[in-house]
Scaffold this active site. Structure first.
Site, PDB file in Angstrom:
ATOM      1  N   TYR A  95       0.838  -1.194   0.000  1.00 37.63           N
ATOM      2  CA  TYR A  95       0.000   0.000   0.000  1.00 37.63           C
ATOM      3  C   TYR A  95       0.884   1.260   0.000  1.00 37.63           C
ATOM      4  CZ  TYR A  95      -4.235   2.655   1.192  1.00 37.63           C
ATOM      5  OH  TYR A  95      -5.307   3.507   1.194  1.00 37.63           O
ATOM      6  N   CYS A 115      -8.829   9.558   1.268  1.00 48.14           N
ATOM      7  CA  CYS A 115      -8.059   8.320   1.130  1.00 48.14           C
ATOM      8  C   CYS A 115      -6.610   8.588   0.737  1.00 48.14           C
ATOM      9  CB  CYS A 115      -8.703   7.399   0.105  1.00 48.14           C
ATOM     10  SG  CYS A 115     -10.254   6.743   0.700  1.00 48.14           S
ATOM     11  N   HIS A 116      -6.410   9.298  -0.334  1.00 49.52           N
ATOM     12  CA  HIS A 116      -5.042   9.483  -0.815  1.00 49.52           C
ATOM     13  C   HIS A 116      -4.726  10.928  -1.124  1.00 49.52           C
ATOM     14  CE1 HIS A 116      -6.349   5.349  -1.680  1.00 49.52           C
ATOM     15  NE2 HIS A 116      -5.228   5.069  -1.078  1.00 49.52           N
ATOM     16  N   GLY A 117      -5.552  11.853  -0.609  1.00 51.40           N
ATOM     17  CA  GLY A 117      -5.226  13.265  -0.645  1.00 51.40           C
ATOM     18  C   GLY A 117      -5.427  13.992  -1.965  1.00 51.40           C
TER      19      GLY A 117
END
Lengths: 420, 175
Positions: free
Chosen positions: A295, B139-141
């Site tokens: 991840y 979640c991932h910006g």
């Protein structure tokens, strides 16, 4: 499997059976008389532990399936029913959920052991690749299982992972819809994930048989990396390996039990005790701990398609390890430079795991990028070049020599083997 | 049994090839239902019919969230400031260049209708957050502006627009 065929069936029934189905003879030559290198250390006991964990997961899983309901409206509550109402349901579920973690602990130790002692090298390439396939199957099974409780992390984990496939141009979107069976993750997705989660462990069991078959054809590696040459180099599997495997399995079970009885939710996420809500994404999505290094690699790369490719690549590259490592010396024990790079690689993997749990911003992203570069460089640059430039230590002539005389100091020539 | 030279065609050769051909066609044909069953079923598709949404109650600056085909749809009643911000940008510099005018219907500049799914890995962005007053994905910006265009972060594309039309000035039909 190529053990010594010394099996003598005892009693009339066993003699009768052996002439019709020589299964007792096969078991005897594979797990009793089978010669194992005399110098195997405890790092070699994890194969047995992994087989044991597969059994634990299948037994607890089949029982849990008797109480679980694979429907988007009922899955969450059926898991709570297992926890509160089913006799010993709490124990079975905690064994299963923590069992998955213990399974991965064991597989990571097993893999790092193989990487340190060069267990993937000729003639064990197929054995190694079967192991990589097993690892991939384990990851798939673990992911599918984690969606079944249908909590927030289940739902959004499934959304994020299935969206990996949307990164591929043209086929991406139709492919994702095919995986979902709808316009988003929903009841059809849960149903098929449950079906596959039940199927894959038996596929794993089948590949385990191939893995053990390949192992018994080429024989076990050992800490020296030197193939057994005479009967002095080996001992019988039973009792020597059996008792060593069993002892560490018991120790491993104590650790397993500690998680199950004292910190059963330590490795999970509190968010998964909130029922799945398709309208709200949790603030901080994190996969299970065993996927965290990958991840971190995904998030280290600022491009979607390349990030997904790097994630898949970081796992698939393992399959090419036998050809990427060019050194003729098998065991890391005799490779002073390799040892340093190897332990740096272990630290790199742990570091990526830690970063995978951190928010994707600032210094964490930079650190993840540095470690991602080292992760790939270890395979593509370090291992191919080390084989050419590294000055290795002399390798013992035989396992017996290494055990009875001890390791040869750096730079010295190998002493003559004592005969006795 | 006499040995037949390989140059000669026998009835067995014919049977061998014919059987293999029928078998291959049969195996390929059996894949069709096995793969097709995975796609959305008839009830799922039927439930994905168009929906009407009344825009009357949506106040200035408010974002209404509705579901269409299991996807969250953001109906953003933009203020003049939001529109001006979206149109002040140099389009050529955007990661996925698109003018604000192309993302709304003519004469309905204040209404921005988006599929509220981050184009990175499918999370739902949070409205009125991030550096561009638009949407921020936890979640991932990834960060989107007041036109739903990607400005920063790993998402490759602007937030998608669902098919929709204005039925009247205060009502839209999505789908």
């Amino acid at each position: 499997m190529s053990g010594h065929s010394t099996y003598q069936p005892q009693g009339a029934f066993m003699k009768w059976l052996e002439r019709r189905l020589p299964i007792a003879g096969l078991m005897h030559s594979s797990f009793v008389a089978y010669p194992t290198p005399r110098n195997l250390n405890y790092w070699w006991t994890f194969g047995g532990i992994l087989s044991f964990m597969l059994g634990v997961q299948i037994i607890t899983g089949v029982v849990l399936a008797m109480h679980y309901t694979a429907h988007a409206d009922m899955a969450f509550n059926s898991v709570e029913t297992i926890m509160r109402d089913v006799n010993y349901g709490w124990l079975l579920r905690y064994l299963h959920s923590n069992g998955a973690s213990m399974f991965f602990v064991a597989v990571y130790i097993h893999m790092f052991r193989g990487m340190y002692y060069g267990s993937y090298k000729e003639p064990r390439e197929v054995l190694w690749i079967l192991g990589v396939i097993l690892y991939l199957l384990m990851m798939a099974t673990g992911f599918l299982g984690y969606t079944l409780p249908w909590g927030q992390m289940s739902y959004w984990g499934a959304t994020v992972i299935t969206n990996f496939f949307s990164a591929f141009p043209l086929i991406g979107d139709p492919l994702v819809m095919l995986l979902w069976g709808g316009y988003a993750v929903g009841n059809p997705t849960l149903n098929r994930f449950y079906s596959l989660h039940y199927l894959l462990p038996f596929v794993i069991a089948g590949v385990v048989v191939l893995h053990i078959w390949a192992l018994h054809v080429v024989g076990q590696n050992n800490p020296t990396g030197v193939d057994p040459k005479s009967a002095k180099d080996t001992v019988a599997f039973t009792p020597y390996a059996t008792v060593k495997d069993s002892f560490l399995m018991a120790v491993f079970c104590i650790v397993f039990a500690w998680f199950v009885f004292y910190v059963p939710n330590y490795l999970g996420h509190a968010d998964n005790y909130i029922p799945a809500n398709p309208a709200v994404t949790p603030q901080h999505i994190v996969p299970e701990w065993y996927y965290l290094p990958f991840y971190a690699i995904l998030r280290a790369i600022p491009n979607k398609l390349l990030g997904v490719c790097a994630l898949f690549g970081s796992i698939l590259i393992l399959a090419f390890l036998p050809w990427l490592d060019t050194s003729r010396v098998r065991s890391g024990r005799y490779r002073p430079l390799f040892k340093q790079f190897f332990w740096l690689f272990v630290v790199c993997c742990l570091g990526l795991g830690w970063l995978g749990a951190k928010p994707p911003e600032g210094v964490y992203v930079i650190a993840a990028r540095i470690l991602t570069i080292y992760y790939f460089a270890y395979f593509i640059v370090v291992l191919p070049l080390l084989g050419i430039f590294e000055k290795t230590r002399p390798v013992p002539n035989s396992i017996a020599e290494a055990v009875l005389v001890g390791d040869v100091p750096l730079g010295a020539s190998a002493p003559p083997l004592r005969h006795g | 049994m006499t040995t037949v030279s390989s140059a000669e065609h026998t009835r067995r050769d014919f049977l061998y090839i014919a059987t293999a051909a029928v078998g291959a066609v049969g195996a390929a044909a059996s894949l069709v239902p096995l793969v097709s069953q995975m796609n959305p079923d008839a009830s799922t598709i039927a439930a994905g019919a168009p929906i009407d949404v009344d825009l009357g109650p949506v106040a200035d600056g408010q974002i209404l969230k509705v579901f269409w085909r299991s996807k969250p749809i953001f109906i953003f009643h933009r203020t003049k400031k939001d529109i001006d911000e979206a149109r002040a940008v140099q389009v050529g510099r955007l990661p996925d260049p698109e003018t604000d005018q192309k993302r709304v219907k003519d004469g309905h500049d204040q209404w921005l209708v988006l599929i509220g799914i981050c184009t990175h890995l499918g999370c739902i962005p949070i409205a009125h957050q991030g550096e561009y007053d638009g949407f921020f994905c936890p979640c991932h910006g990834s960060q989107y502006d007041t036109s739903g265009r990607i400005r920063k972060g790993p998402a490759p594309k602007n937030l998608a627009l669902p098919p929709y039309e204005f039925v009247s000035d205060s009502k839209i039909r999505i789908g």
